[in-house]
Motif scaffolding. Structure first.
Motif, PDB file in Angstrom:
ATOM      1  N   THR A  43       1.258  -1.317  -0.210  1.00  0.00           N
ATOM      2  CA  THR A  43      -0.385  -0.246   0.111  1.00  0.00           C
ATOM      3  C   THR A  43       0.826   1.605   0.313  1.00  0.00           C
ATOM      4  O   THR A  43       0.639   2.545  -0.392  1.00  0.00           O
ATOM      5  N   PHE A  44       1.949   1.350   0.625  1.00  0.00           N
ATOM      6  CA  PHE A  44       2.908   2.184   0.663  1.00  0.00           C
ATOM      7  C   PHE A  44       3.572   2.862  -0.178  1.00  0.00           C
ATOM      8  O   PHE A  44       3.412   4.160  -0.449  1.00  0.00           O
ATOM      9  N   LYS A  45       3.320   1.778  -1.175  1.00  0.00           N
ATOM     10  CA  LYS A  45       4.857   2.102  -2.875  1.00  0.00           C
ATOM     11  C   LYS A  45       2.947   2.384  -3.935  1.00  0.00           C
ATOM     12  O   LYS A  45       3.553   2.845  -4.184  1.00  0.00           O
ATOM     13  N   ARG A  46       2.965   1.598  -3.390  1.00  0.00           N
ATOM     14  CA  ARG A  46       1.244   2.089  -4.314  1.00  0.00           C
ATOM     15  C   ARG A  46       0.960   3.454  -4.389  1.00  0.00           C
ATOM     16  O   ARG A  46       1.189   4.646  -5.147  1.00  0.00           O
ATOM     17  N   VAL A  47       0.857   4.159  -3.002  1.00  0.00           N
ATOM     18  CA  VAL A  47       0.618   5.810  -2.555  1.00  0.00           C
ATOM     19  C   VAL A  47       1.844   6.576  -3.066  1.00  0.00           C
ATOM     20  O   VAL A  47       2.023   7.732  -3.838  1.00  0.00           O
ATOM     21  N   THR A  48       3.455   6.142  -3.023  1.00  0.00           N
ATOM     22  CA  THR A  48       4.131   6.674  -2.974  1.00  0.00           C
ATOM     23  C   THR A  48       5.042   6.823  -3.863  1.00  0.00           C
ATOM     24  O   THR A  48       6.028   7.201  -3.954  1.00  0.00           O
ATOM     25  N   GLY A  49       5.089   6.055  -4.009  1.00  0.00           N
ATOM     26  CA  GLY A  49       5.692   4.732  -5.386  1.00  0.00           C
ATOM     27  C   GLY A  49       7.319   4.212  -4.892  1.00  0.00           C
ATOM     28  O   GLY A  49       7.883   3.936  -5.602  1.00  0.00           O
ATOM     29  N   LEU A  50       7.193   4.527  -3.601  1.00  0.00           N
ATOM     30  CA  LEU A  50       8.895   4.521  -3.110  1.00  0.00           C
ATOM     31  C   LEU A  50       8.602   3.260  -2.259  1.00  0.00           C
ATOM     32  O   LEU A  50       7.511   3.187  -1.126  1.00  0.00           O
ATOM     33  N   SER A  51       9.648   2.160  -1.163  1.00  0.00           N
ATOM     34  CA  SER A  51       8.432   1.452  -0.641  1.00  0.00           C
ATOM     35  C   SER A  51       9.380   2.276   1.029  1.00  0.00           C
ATOM     36  O   SER A  51       9.761   3.385   0.982  1.00  0.00           O
ATOM     37  N   PRO A  52       8.680   1.594   2.150  1.00  0.00           N
ATOM     38  CA  PRO A  52       8.860   2.636   3.174  1.00  0.00           C
ATOM     39  C   PRO A  52      10.231   2.532   3.617  1.00  0.00           C
ATOM     40  O   PRO A  52      10.581   3.976   3.850  1.00  0.00           O
ATOM     41  N   LYS A  53      11.352   1.717   3.484  1.00  0.00           N
ATOM     42  CA  LYS A  53      12.828   1.830   3.631  1.00  0.00           C
ATOM     43  C   LYS A  53      13.297   2.928   2.766  1.00  0.00           C
ATOM     44  O   LYS A  53      14.095   3.949   2.850  1.00  0.00           O
TER      45      LYS A  53
END
Length: 327
Positions: free
Chosen positions: A303-313
């Motif tokens: 979900t984080f990558k879908r929203v931001t284009g980046l992984s949390p790390k």
């Protein structure tokens, strides 16, 4: 030689006029150093010889008046500033001319908030475009017939282009240079102007502030509840019961008011809080995940990558305050 008409709207942002001119001119300069003819004829085109821009602080002199340009190959619409409805009204004379040029075979590119002028022509009806993420809600309100892709850095559809927010217009200029002059020339300009040519999304820069510019009070109540209880597991049925609405009715009204489904809104609120934590705290990714109500690491990362284009790390590495200072 391709004729490029960079418009000079009243209230334009100066950088989005001069920036494209500089980059296109650099292509000409390189070609001439190589003993080859210039590729672009670049002209600033205005409604008057002198136009006030940047809230009236500066004046830009046009090379030609709109009435003096019978035909062009590319129309560039710079970003406008201030009250957008007022900006459209002040620059309304550009609109039929842009449509006429497109119908005669010209391509049209809007930069950042220039998408509002482009949309006002009607050329974007039923098509995709992007603009600055901060103006997404207002754009959707003013032009509901346009498919806004606020995550996109660039859109390209039937000879109509648009760019995301602020200086991402430079990526669109590089995209056009690659199309007209080739990849090697685009890479050269990227190096000269130090532009990240590989950027494809502006998602990582989006700050989600909710979407409350509507008059549906029960939906505003649902939004507020989601924002205040983001740690909890909130369901559509729970919100429907709380508001005494049917599930389908709630989902329909929520989507109409916010341009997000209920589930999408919940996810975006949670991810916005997670982004803030990753930027400013020492909590590890799992701690951040639990604090925003996720228990499944895989679901959170996806979900984080879908929203931001980046992984949390990746996001933390790029935007954490101490990391940024150290870098």
């Amino acid at each position: 030689m391709k004729h490029i008409s960079i418009l000079v709207p009243q209230g334009a942002i100066l950088g989005s006029i001069e920036g494209p001119r500089l980059v296109f001119a650099e292509v000409n300069a390189l070609l001439q150093r190589m003993g080859r003819p210039a590729l672009f004829q670049i002209q600033l085109v205005g409604l008057s010889h002198d136009t006030r821009v940047c809230g009236g602080r500066y004046t830009v002199a046009a090379d030609l008046l709109l009435s003096e340009v019978a035909r062009t190959d590319l129309v560039v619409i710079p970003a406008v500033d201030g009250d957008l409805a007022q900006a459209l009204e002040m620059n309304r004379e550009f609109l039929p001319w842009i449509v006429q040029q497109y119908q005669r075979g010209a391509e049209v590119a809007s930069l950042c908030m220039g998408a509002f002028l482009l949309a006002a022509t009607g050329l974007l009806a039923g098509r995709q475009c992007t603009t600055h993420w901060a103006a997404a809600n207002e754009f959707r309100r003013m032009f509901p017939e346009v498919e806004l892709r606020e995550d996109r850095l660039i859109t390209d559809e039937h000879g109509i282009y648009s760019s995301g927010g602020a200086f991402s217009y430079l990526n669109l200029v590089l995209y056009l240079i690659e199309k007209y002059a080739g990849r090697e020339m685009a890479v050269f300009c990227a190096k000269v102007f130090q532009i990240d040519i590989e950027r494809v999304s502006q998602s990582a820069f989006v700050v989600f502030n909710g979407q409350k510019a509507h008059e549906d009070e029960p939906i505003k109540k649902a939004q507020t509840y989601i924002e205040e209880n983001y740690r909890e597991k909130i369901t559509v049925d729970q919100l429907a019961s709380m508001l005494a609405l049917g599930r389908r009715n709630l989902e329909r009204r929520f989507k109409k008011a916010t341009s997000n489904s209920v589930v999408e809104y919940i996810q975006r609120v949670k991810i916005e809080v997670a982004k803030s934590s990753l930027e400013s705290t020492r909590e590890n990714v799992n701690e951040v995940m639990y604090n925003v109500g996720y228990t499944d690491p895989k679901a959170f990362r996806l979900t984080f990558k879908r929203v931001t284009g980046l992984s949390p790390k990746q996001y933390r590495s790029k935007y954490h305050r101490e990391t940024s200072v150290a870098g």
